[in-house]
Design a protein around this motif. Structure first.
Motif, PDB file in Angstrom:
ATOM      1  N   ILE A  81       0.844  -1.202   0.000  1.00 50.86           N
ATOM      2  CA  ILE A  81       0.000   0.000   0.000  1.00 50.86           C
ATOM      3  C   ILE A  81       0.877   1.248   0.000  1.00 50.86           C
ATOM      4  O   ILE A  81       2.003   1.225   0.503  1.00 50.86           O
ATOM      5  CB  ILE A  81      -0.945   0.024   1.218  1.00 50.86           C
ATOM      6  N   PRO A  82       0.366   2.351  -0.571  1.00 55.31           N
ATOM      7  CA  PRO A  82       1.165   3.583  -0.592  1.00 55.31           C
ATOM      8  C   PRO A  82       1.426   4.071   0.842  1.00 55.31           C
ATOM      9  O   PRO A  82       0.521   4.047   1.682  1.00 55.31           O
ATOM     10  CB  PRO A  82       0.268   4.581  -1.336  1.00 55.31           C
ATOM     11  N   ALA A  83       2.671   4.490   1.090  1.00 61.69           N
ATOM     12  CA  ALA A  83       3.056   4.934   2.434  1.00 61.69           C
ATOM     13  C   ALA A  83       2.166   6.045   3.011  1.00 61.69           C
ATOM     14  O   ALA A  83       1.945   6.077   4.222  1.00 61.69           O
ATOM     15  CB  ALA A  83       4.524   5.368   2.443  1.00 61.69           C
ATOM     16  N   PRO A  84       1.622   6.972   2.184  1.00 64.41           N
ATOM     17  CA  PRO A  84       0.787   8.028   2.774  1.00 64.41           C
ATOM     18  C   PRO A  84      -0.440   7.494   3.538  1.00 64.41           C
ATOM     19  O   PRO A  84      -0.969   8.174   4.400  1.00 64.41           O
ATOM     20  CB  PRO A  84       0.345   8.864   1.557  1.00 64.41           C
ATOM     21  N   ILE A  85      -0.887   6.283   3.211  1.00 64.79           N
ATOM     22  CA  ILE A  85      -2.008   5.690   3.945  1.00 64.79           C
ATOM     23  C   ILE A  85      -1.625   5.501   5.420  1.00 64.79           C
ATOM     24  O   ILE A  85      -2.365   5.894   6.325  1.00 64.79           O
ATOM     25  CB  ILE A  85      -2.404   4.314   3.338  1.00 64.79           C
ATOM     26  N   LEU A  86      -0.450   4.923   5.660  1.00 64.36           N
ATOM     27  CA  LEU A  86       0.014   4.735   7.036  1.00 64.36           C
ATOM     28  C   LEU A  86       0.338   6.072   7.685  1.00 64.36           C
ATOM     29  O   LEU A  86       0.039   6.310   8.858  1.00 64.36           O
ATOM     30  CB  LEU A  86       1.253   3.818   7.048  1.00 64.36           C
ATOM     31  N   TYR A  87       0.941   6.960   6.901  1.00 63.35           N
ATOM     32  CA  TYR A  87       1.348   8.284   7.396  1.00 63.35           C
ATOM     33  C   TYR A  87       0.139   9.055   7.943  1.00 63.35           C
ATOM     34  O   TYR A  87       0.165   9.570   9.058  1.00 63.35           O
ATOM     35  CB  TYR A  87       1.970   9.041   6.229  1.00 63.35           C
ATOM     36  N   PHE A  89      -2.730   7.799   8.737  1.00 66.20           N
ATOM     37  CA  PHE A  89      -3.353   7.038   9.821  1.00 66.20           C
ATOM     38  C   PHE A  89      -2.669   7.342  11.158  1.00 66.20           C
ATOM     39  O   PHE A  89      -3.333   7.588  12.173  1.00 66.20           O
ATOM     40  CB  PHE A  89      -3.283   5.537   9.510  1.00 66.20           C
ATOM     41  N   ILE A  90      -1.327   7.359  11.149  1.00 66.27           N
ATOM     42  CA  ILE A  90      -0.573   7.652  12.381  1.00 66.27           C
ATOM     43  C   ILE A  90      -0.875   9.064  12.868  1.00 66.27           C
ATOM     44  O   ILE A  90      -1.046   9.302  14.071  1.00 66.27           O
ATOM     45  CB  ILE A  90       0.950   7.448  12.144  1.00 66.27           C
ATOM     46  N   MET A 164     -10.831   5.721   4.075  1.00 65.20           N
ATOM     47  CA  MET A 164      -9.615   5.043   3.601  1.00 65.20           C
ATOM     48  C   MET A 164      -9.783   4.537   2.167  1.00 65.20           C
ATOM     49  O   MET A 164      -8.840   4.603   1.370  1.00 65.20           O
ATOM     50  CB  MET A 164      -9.210   3.902   4.530  1.00 65.20           C
TER      51      MET A 164
ATOM     52  N   ILE B  79       6.757   5.540  -2.143  1.00 65.32           N
ATOM     53  CA  ILE B  79       7.058   4.352  -1.322  1.00 65.32           C
ATOM     54  C   ILE B  79       5.804   3.517  -1.110  1.00 65.32           C
ATOM     55  O   ILE B  79       4.741   4.048  -0.752  1.00 65.32           O
ATOM     56  CB  ILE B  79       7.646   4.760   0.047  1.00 65.32           C
ATOM     57  N   LEU B 141       7.924   7.991  11.770  1.00 65.86           N
ATOM     58  CA  LEU B 141       7.645   7.245  10.541  1.00 65.86           C
ATOM     59  C   LEU B 141       8.527   7.732   9.392  1.00 65.86           C
ATOM     60  O   LEU B 141       9.005   6.931   8.583  1.00 65.86           O
ATOM     61  CB  LEU B 141       6.167   7.367  10.160  1.00 65.86           C
TER      62      LEU B 141
END
Lengths: 185, 185
Positions: A81-87, A89-90, A164, B79, B141
């Protein structure tokens, strides 16, 4: 052939299930009846964890449902998944942690002895601050990832999942409108 | 050429910074002196957000540091990360939300009027439940993602960062040991 990933809200949320039945059990039965008539036009999926979640609300229904709804988990270890999704979310979690602390402080300072009412209020406010509008379970994430993997459409009324799904380019339809959409297929 | 991504803990955490200096400012100066002697063997990086975070603890230092430490954010939109990283993060957050509620309930039920002490205790316990050992900021992150992108080594003493680095196959070295590692280069 359209592919749909069903969220439990379709059968559990009263506003969503009423198009198929009054209770979770009758809603499942009503959905099965309708879905059978659309077999040549639509495929339905639910991750196994979501089947399990549904069985807490409609035990018989969840077991009948597997004749028409496919059990399929996302291929978790094959999905990137693209990193901005986690970014993002955090970042969201960080804000919620602060909001949750404000709620906790408010109730810690309120020294009234009516503890039962107070605790219920605390739980409702805390839940609102921490979980409303957020993907907060493996079940929710599995639905999004399965739709992402298959290019399928999510059927849900959950705000967090919709948010999301929009970030990752996944189609969704409001669970309330799903009966009408099936009719139109 | 080894590439290192520095976390602020290297200069802020007393146990980490003592190898370079007594205060954050002198630790930065001490690090710069040492790092200059290793210019041909090591490159140092910090994401701009982490520079900004450090400037709250060592304003002069953070500005001097950019002569030897490169400012580089991860290429966030380029990423992709394995889905299990987000999956286990959401699972962890869910457990922490429940733990945070238990802490809030405990303090809501304690009807003693000593509010200041109580609030400080609440904050410490809540923080422990919600944030200890978790990647809880964009800064953390960005360090992990930059190391992932460059194949570089994270220099940190943060448990949450180390846990995520281990899940995604990123090298790390304890910030406490970084001076010794530089000497050995």
């Amino acid at each position: 052939m359209e592919q749909f990933i069903l969220d439990t809200s379709l059968f559990v949320n009263p506003a969503c299930r009423k198009q198929f039945g009054k209770t979770p059990e009758t809603a499942v039965t009503g959905f099965i009846k309708k879905a059978k008539t659309k077999k040549s036009k639509a495929e339905f999926y639910m991750p196994p964890l979501v089947f399990k979640e549904l069985s807490h609300f409609a035990e018989k229904g969840a077991s009948k449902l597997s004749t028409i709804v496919r059990k399929r988990a996302p291929n978790l270890y094959g999905i990137y998944i693209p990193a901005p999704i986690l970014y993002s979310f955090i970042e969201d979690v960080r804000h919620r942690i602060n909001k949750g602390l404000r709620v906790a402080e408010e109730f810690a300072q309120d020294n009234q002895p009516d503890n039962k009412i107070k605790l219920n209020k605390l739980r409702a406010k805390y839940r609102e601050a921490m979980r409303k509008g957020m993907v907060d379970s493996r079940e929710d994430l599995e639905i999004i990832l399965l739709a992402y993997e298959l290019g399928a459409i999510i059927v849900t009324s959950d705000e967090g999942m919709i948010e999301m799904a929009n970030k990752i380019g996944v189609q969704w339809i409001e669970a309330e409108r799903f009966g009408a959409l099936l009719n139109a297929l």
